[in-house]
Write a protein that holds these residues in place. Sequence first.
Motif, mmCIF file in Angstrom:
data_model
loop_
_atom_site.group_PDB
_atom_site.id
_atom_site.type_symbol
_atom_site.label_atom_id
_atom_site.label_comp_id
_atom_site.label_asym_id
_atom_site.label_seq_id
_atom_site.Cartn_x
_atom_site.Cartn_y
_atom_site.Cartn_z
ATOM 1 N N SER A 73 0.833 -1.197 0.000
ATOM 2 C CA SER A 73 0.000 0.000 0.000
ATOM 3 C C SER A 73 0.872 1.252 0.000
ATOM 4 N N ILE A 79 -7.880 6.254 -1.264
ATOM 5 C CA ILE A 79 -8.802 5.296 -0.655
ATOM 6 C C ILE A 79 -9.616 4.746 -1.811
ATOM 7 N N PHE A 116 -17.941 10.485 5.092
ATOM 8 C CA PHE A 116 -16.504 10.733 4.996
ATOM 9 C C PHE A 116 -16.182 12.145 5.468
ATOM 10 N N GLN A 120 -10.797 12.878 3.653
ATOM 11 C CA GLN A 120 -10.855 11.534 3.075
ATOM 12 C C GLN A 120 -11.559 11.553 1.716
ATOM 13 N N SER A 166 -2.820 3.062 -3.969
ATOM 14 C CA SER A 166 -3.836 3.224 -2.932
ATOM 15 C C SER A 166 -3.279 2.886 -1.551
ATOM 16 N N ARG A 167 -3.899 3.486 -0.536
ATOM 17 C CA ARG A 167 -3.526 3.177 0.844
ATOM 18 C C ARG A 167 -4.490 2.178 1.488
ATOM 19 N N LEU A 168 -5.704 2.089 0.926
ATOM 20 C CA LEU A 168 -6.754 1.261 1.511
ATOM 21 C C LEU A 168 -7.724 0.872 0.412
ATOM 22 N N VAL A 227 -12.905 4.158 8.556
ATOM 23 C CA VAL A 227 -11.958 4.692 7.577
ATOM 24 C C VAL A 227 -11.430 6.045 8.046
ATOM 25 N N ASN A 228 -12.321 6.905 8.533
ATOM 26 C CA ASN A 228 -11.898 8.222 9.022
ATOM 27 C C ASN A 228 -10.873 8.101 10.147
ATOM 28 N N SER A 231 -7.264 6.337 8.555
ATOM 29 C CA SER A 231 -6.695 6.667 7.244
ATOM 30 C C SER A 231 -5.319 7.325 7.315
ATOM 31 N N GLU A 232 -4.982 7.963 8.440
ATOM 32 C CA GLU A 232 -3.675 8.616 8.553
ATOM 33 C C GLU A 232 -2.595 7.667 9.054
ATOM 34 N N ILE A 234 -2.783 3.764 8.668
ATOM 35 C CA ILE A 234 -3.451 2.497 8.375
ATOM 36 C C ILE A 234 -2.616 1.298 8.821
#
Length: 265
Positions: A73, A79, A116, A120, A166-168, A227-228, A231-232, A234
């Motif tokens: 990732s 996202i 969101f 995000q 992507s990160r997630l 997710v919120n 997300s910073e 993960i």
Amino acid sequence: GFKIWIAEKKQEGCKLIIGQHGGSFGIAKYHQSEFHQLKVADSFISWGWKSREFQNTFPVPSLQLSQRLPVKSSNDGYILHVLNSMPRYFYSYQSLPNAAHFLNYLEDQLKFFDHFEDSQRNILKIRLNYSGGKRGWDIHEILCQEGYSSNIDYANHNLEKILQESRLCVSTTNTTVFLETLSLNFPSIIFWDSKYSEIRDDSKIYVQLLLDAEILFYCPKEAAKKVNSISENIDAWWFSEKVQSARTKFCDRYALTSKNWTAEW
């Protein structure tokens, strides 16, 4: 033509071996296609699960999943939100949001986006299922009307390509994508409506692992809140002992992979 040829050969006494080729097999409470395949096959090669009703299931590492290259990732990536599509009219009896129930599915996606945080939403990338237009739903138009035209992934890269950016990954149905990302050990959030995506009894203990680890949610609002919150950072969540334990146990049952898959087959 190929299916007719197979039927003719089966009548001549040839063995029919079918390999699992997608998600929801072994998990969904009702799955017309799976039931048919198990009935007609001499052997059914699963991705790790065995049927209680049929004795012809053989669990081995998935060919489709075992040959995937690792995907790491990106800490500053998107996202990625992966949408499903279903035909507008009923065609198969299975535990998914069929026919008009798909409208409820789309409503859940919009609820997810609406919860969101702005930061995000700015990095949200929505991956359309491009068969949607052929299936009678103009999902693209719906998203544009709701103000998400800039979030749509128009490049239509393969999944591995866009995962690298992507990160997630957010999966939204009990189908193939979340099995792919879990087997890749790629950070994943999953949500679906349990009213439509019913789970068979012998799968509930494994699905509960994902629920307890807060990988899977039955509420779009709760999924968005998760997710919120992660997300910073993960990796801190994804590589925690609880999440990794749940992922591993679930994959061993429904998304089994192995570097030595050829020898095991």
